[in-house]
Design a protein around this motif. Sequence first.
Motif, PDB file in Angstrom:
ATOM      1  N   SER A 152      -2.943 -11.685   9.751  1.00 38.86           N
ATOM      2  CA  SER A 152      -2.208 -10.761   9.287  1.00 38.86           C
ATOM      3  C   SER A 152      -3.289  -9.979   8.236  1.00 38.86           C
ATOM      4  CB  SER A 152      -0.837 -11.367   8.409  1.00 38.86           C
ATOM      5  OG  SER A 152      -1.151 -11.961   7.477  1.00 38.86           O
ATOM      6  N   ASP A 153      -4.440 -10.164   8.343  1.00 43.70           N
ATOM      7  CA  ASP A 153      -5.082  -9.390   7.331  1.00 43.70           C
ATOM      8  C   ASP A 153      -5.892  -8.007   7.912  1.00 43.70           C
ATOM      9  OD1 ASP A 153      -6.860 -10.940   9.070  1.00 43.70           O
ATOM     10  OD2 ASP A 153      -8.205 -11.561   7.607  1.00 43.70           O
ATOM     11  N   TRP A 154      -5.449  -7.533   8.937  1.00 43.60           N
ATOM     12  CA  TRP A 154      -5.825  -6.315   9.508  1.00 43.60           C
ATOM     13  C   TRP A 154      -5.836  -4.946   8.617  1.00 43.60           C
ATOM     14  CZ3 TRP A 154      -8.685  -7.245  13.709  1.00 43.60           C
ATOM     15  CH2 TRP A 154      -8.444  -8.111  14.416  1.00 43.60           C
ATOM     16  N   SER A 155      -6.690  -4.216   8.626  1.00 41.23           N
ATOM     17  CA  SER A 155      -6.447  -3.001   7.949  1.00 41.23           C
ATOM     18  C   SER A 155      -5.688  -2.000   8.559  1.00 41.23           C
ATOM     19  CB  SER A 155      -7.892  -2.533   7.649  1.00 41.23           C
ATOM     20  OG  SER A 155      -8.483  -2.149   8.846  1.00 41.23           O
ATOM     21  N   PRO A 156      -5.073  -0.946   7.849  1.00 41.38           N
ATOM     22  CA  PRO A 156      -4.445  -0.113   8.748  1.00 41.38           C
ATOM     23  C   PRO A 156      -5.113   0.549   9.826  1.00 41.38           C
ATOM     24  CG  PRO A 156      -4.136   0.257   6.029  1.00 41.38           C
ATOM     25  CD  PRO A 156      -5.271  -0.732   6.303  1.00 41.38           C
ATOM     26  N   LYS A 157      -6.181   0.888   9.678  1.00 42.79           N
ATOM     27  CA  LYS A 157      -6.968   1.504  10.694  1.00 42.79           C
ATOM     28  C   LYS A 157      -7.316   0.573  11.937  1.00 42.79           C
ATOM     29  CE  LYS A 157     -11.196   4.191  11.859  1.00 42.79           C
ATOM     30  NZ  LYS A 157     -12.502   4.693  11.334  1.00 42.79           N
ATOM     31  N   ASP A 158      -7.573  -0.865  11.634  1.00 44.27           N
ATOM     32  CA  ASP A 158      -7.541  -1.775  12.788  1.00 44.27           C
ATOM     33  C   ASP A 158      -6.182  -2.064  13.656  1.00 44.27           C
ATOM     34  OD1 ASP A 158     -10.177  -2.152  12.490  1.00 44.27           O
ATOM     35  OD2 ASP A 158     -10.022  -3.656  10.824  1.00 44.27           O
ATOM     36  N   THR A 159      -5.036  -2.014  12.401  1.00 46.61           N
ATOM     37  CA  THR A 159      -3.882  -2.256  12.963  1.00 46.61           C
ATOM     38  C   THR A 159      -3.399  -1.170  14.075  1.00 46.61           C
ATOM     39  OG1 THR A 159      -3.067  -3.407  10.968  1.00 46.61           O
ATOM     40  CG2 THR A 159      -1.416  -2.775  12.590  1.00 46.61           C
ATOM     41  N   VAL A 160      -3.855   0.163  13.508  1.00 48.16           N
ATOM     42  CA  VAL A 160      -3.520   1.221  14.661  1.00 48.16           C
ATOM     43  C   VAL A 160      -4.314   1.126  16.012  1.00 48.16           C
ATOM     44  CG1 VAL A 160      -3.708   3.640  14.622  1.00 48.16           C
ATOM     45  CG2 VAL A 160      -2.686   2.805  12.846  1.00 48.16           C
ATOM     46  N   GLN A 178       1.686   2.609  -0.801  1.00 51.25           N
ATOM     47  CA  GLN A 178       0.401   3.172  -0.559  1.00 51.25           C
ATOM     48  C   GLN A 178      -0.051   2.985   0.767  1.00 51.25           C
ATOM     49  OE1 GLN A 178      -1.129   5.698  -2.224  1.00 51.25           O
ATOM     50  NE2 GLN A 178      -2.645   5.855  -0.702  1.00 51.25           N
ATOM     51  N   ASP A 179      -0.006   1.519   1.006  1.00 52.30           N
ATOM     52  CA  ASP A 179      -0.487   1.000   2.149  1.00 52.30           C
ATOM     53  C   ASP A 179       0.416   1.738   3.222  1.00 52.30           C
ATOM     54  OD1 ASP A 179      -2.184  -0.477   1.084  1.00 52.30           O
ATOM     55  OD2 ASP A 179      -0.836  -2.270   0.956  1.00 52.30           O
ATOM     56  N   LYS A 180       1.778   1.764   3.254  1.00 57.06           N
ATOM     57  CA  LYS A 180       2.529   2.292   4.271  1.00 57.06           C
ATOM     58  C   LYS A 180       2.010   3.642   4.586  1.00 57.06           C
ATOM     59  CE  LYS A 180       6.475  -0.759   3.265  1.00 57.06           C
ATOM     60  NZ  LYS A 180       7.802  -0.817   2.777  1.00 57.06           N
ATOM     61  N   LEU A 181       1.722   4.552   3.631  1.00 62.78           N
ATOM     62  CA  LEU A 181       1.542   5.698   3.753  1.00 62.78           C
ATOM     63  C   LEU A 181      -0.074   6.072   4.520  1.00 62.78           C
ATOM     64  CD1 LEU A 181       2.466   7.599   0.516  1.00 62.78           C
ATOM     65  CD2 LEU A 181       3.803   7.630   2.951  1.00 62.78           C
ATOM     66  N   VAL A 182      -0.726   4.979   3.994  1.00 64.27           N
ATOM     67  CA  VAL A 182      -2.224   5.032   4.801  1.00 64.27           C
ATOM     68  C   VAL A 182      -1.654   4.565   6.244  1.00 64.27           C
ATOM     69  CG1 VAL A 182      -4.450   3.825   4.632  1.00 64.27           C
ATOM     70  CG2 VAL A 182      -3.415   4.543   2.693  1.00 64.27           C
ATOM     71  N   LEU A 183      -1.185   3.595   6.537  1.00 66.18           N
ATOM     72  CA  LEU A 183      -0.714   3.396   7.872  1.00 66.18           C
ATOM     73  C   LEU A 183      -0.268   4.406   8.583  1.00 66.18           C
ATOM     74  CD1 LEU A 183      -0.673   1.057   9.989  1.00 66.18           C
ATOM     75  CD2 LEU A 183       1.584   0.585   9.155  1.00 66.18           C
ATOM     76  N   LEU A 203       8.847   2.528   8.621  1.00 66.92           N
ATOM     77  CA  LEU A 203       9.190   3.327   7.411  1.00 66.92           C
ATOM     78  C   LEU A 203      10.611   3.541   7.202  1.00 66.92           C
ATOM     79  CD1 LEU A 203       6.103   5.609   7.243  1.00 66.92           C
ATOM     80  CD2 LEU A 203       6.155   3.192   6.420  1.00 66.92           C
ATOM     81  N   LYS A 204      11.253   3.791   8.197  1.00 68.37           N
ATOM     82  CA  LYS A 204      12.837   4.329   7.991  1.00 68.37           C
ATOM     83  C   LYS A 204      13.399   2.908   7.546  1.00 68.37           C
ATOM     84  CE  LYS A 204      15.197   4.820  12.030  1.00 68.37           C
ATOM     85  NZ  LYS A 204      16.281   3.987  12.002  1.00 68.37           N
ATOM     86  N   ARG A 205      12.866   1.694   8.068  1.00 71.30           N
ATOM     87  CA  ARG A 205      13.626   0.586   7.897  1.00 71.30           C
ATOM     88  C   ARG A 205      13.502   0.081   6.457  1.00 71.30           C
ATOM     89  NH1 ARG A 205      12.279  -4.707   8.895  1.00 71.30           N
ATOM     90  NH2 ARG A 205      10.290  -3.781  10.134  1.00 71.30           N
ATOM     91  N   THR A 206      12.238   0.263   5.895  1.00 67.98           N
ATOM     92  CA  THR A 206      11.750  -0.201   4.779  1.00 67.98           C
ATOM     93  C   THR A 206      11.579   0.618   3.552  1.00 67.98           C
ATOM     94  OG1 THR A 206       9.366   0.236   5.350  1.00 67.98           O
ATOM     95  CG2 THR A 206      10.358  -2.097   6.064  1.00 67.98           C
ATOM     96  N   LEU A 207      11.823   2.018   3.816  1.00 69.37           N
ATOM     97  CA  LEU A 207      11.785   2.846   2.499  1.00 69.37           C
ATOM     98  C   LEU A 207      12.918   3.341   2.551  1.00 69.37           C
ATOM     99  CD1 LEU A 207       8.438   4.830   3.103  1.00 69.37           C
ATOM    100  CD2 LEU A 207       8.923   3.024   1.398  1.00 69.37           C
ATOM    101  N   ARG A 208      13.304   3.694   0.885  1.00 71.39           N
ATOM    102  CA  ARG A 208      14.586   4.605   0.750  1.00 71.39           C
ATOM    103  C   ARG A 208      14.497   6.112   1.488  1.00 71.39           C
ATOM    104  NH1 ARG A 208      14.076   2.688  -4.591  1.00 71.39           N
ATOM    105  NH2 ARG A 208      13.490   5.019  -5.305  1.00 71.39           N
ATOM    106  N   ARG A 209      15.639   6.547   1.822  1.00 67.74           N
ATOM    107  CA  ARG A 209      15.556   7.812   2.419  1.00 67.74           C
ATOM    108  C   ARG A 209      15.064   9.114   1.616  1.00 67.74           C
ATOM    109  NH1 ARG A 209      21.523   8.504   5.484  1.00 67.74           N
ATOM    110  NH2 ARG A 209      21.510   6.734   6.682  1.00 67.74           N
TER     111      ARG A 209
END
Length: 492
Positions: A152-160, A178-183, A203-209
């Motif tokens: 679970s140590d993938w970077s956002p770019k590698d994850t995409v 910040q990590d979510k927005l970078v993703l 993001l819809k599940r983990t962030l406030r509207r």
Amino acid sequence: MSRARADEEEYWHSSKFRAFTFDDEDDELSQLKESKRAVNSLRDIVDDDDDDDLERVSWSGEPVGSISWSIKETASSSSSSLEGRDSSLQKGSSSYAAFPKQVSSYSLSSLFKGRNKLPSFQSLSDALSDTGIKNYAPELRRPKAEYKDYCSDWSPKDTVRRMQRGKVCSLERFRSLQDKLVLLDEAVAGHDGNVITAVLIFLKRTLRREILFRELEVRQVALCHLIHFLKETGEQKLLLDLLRFLDRTEEVALSQYREHLNIQDVEKRREFLKGCIGLPFSAEDTSHIQDHYTLLERQIIIEANDRHLETAGQSEIFRKYPRKASILNMPLVTTLFYSCFYHYTEAEGTFSSPTNLKKTFKIPDKQYVLTALAARAKLRAWDDVDALFTTKNWLGYTKKKAPIGFHRVVEILQRNNAPVQVLQEYVRLVEDVETRLNLATKYKCHDVVIETYKDLKDRIQLTAYKCKVERGSAEEEKINSILNNMQIRWKN
């Protein structure tokens, strides 16, 4: 005596342990050899040709040749080999001669494969390459590199990138905003709609509207994906909140208007449409909503009246042509066809009158003529069809005029199996000569073809057409009469 002394000297100067040299084989092969020696020594003790059918067991009660026994023996022989090597180094023995290797009927492969006796000796490479026998050796653990995909140590770019390749990725490790927005930015940069949608769901599940809407407002690509996703999944409440946050009032109104499709009860739908009239639509859309409400209100009245007439049997047309479906929630054109079929002769003041519908909803002349022509031709009411195209000028002269073109009138009449006499009347009204000849030839309107060739003064074509009519028919006599007319000046 001398011989006994020599044997004694050889005994005291010899050793079963070998001294260390750089030419020794590697540790693993040495351990294997020591294991084979231990097995051979045990075989010399307990071997008996007469006891082949008996099961041999060790002092611990385990069958000789079993997997557990083999592993224990290998471990013990390896440790004893190492101890012997250390002791030989400490003693500094001067004897470097090794005893000759004993040939054994046991091999390492036979131990791990569950066999206790072989007819002849097998080398180590032959034993390890023997694939014809089931291997009972314990499977070694997979290398850590094979489990790298599940870390679970993938970077956002590698994850995409992994998501684009269809591999499973956990997004739960992206905890900070910040990590979510970078993703999300990496997903948008990848131009993969499926990946963008997957990240937006996370993001819809983990962030406030409020936070989600604020961040998407400056990311138009992701915003469009989310709006489309919410429309497809039917999450109407979240969609309306998002559109209100973006101050898109017209889209909010349209989204609320679409909810009428989920209302099955007619009365409730009418009340809902009535409430939609006051929503902030554009001027054009407000007119459409008003027409929709008025049309549904008309349909309710017409349906109730016609159901009563059909049940009571008071109308001949309902007895001759029973209704196949309800008029409720039908489009405007379908409602107009229904009125032209069942209520064509009614006065303009009634709700079910075709002319009333045309005037109320501002139906164009072409649409009205097409619909009325189809309805009356289906009933084979040719007089009504004739009246539909007959107009009078200010001097009282009548003239036939069709806003859709008489070639389309002919096609509609032919689809409804109109007689040849009716078809010929409207084929003659086609202005284009070539189109008129094609239609007359196609639908076998012989009189129209003959008259057209006569007007064109084309003797050759008229003579050729004579072969296409029946011999002795009225059409043939008419052609002969024209051909024999000396007053016509033929072109050819």
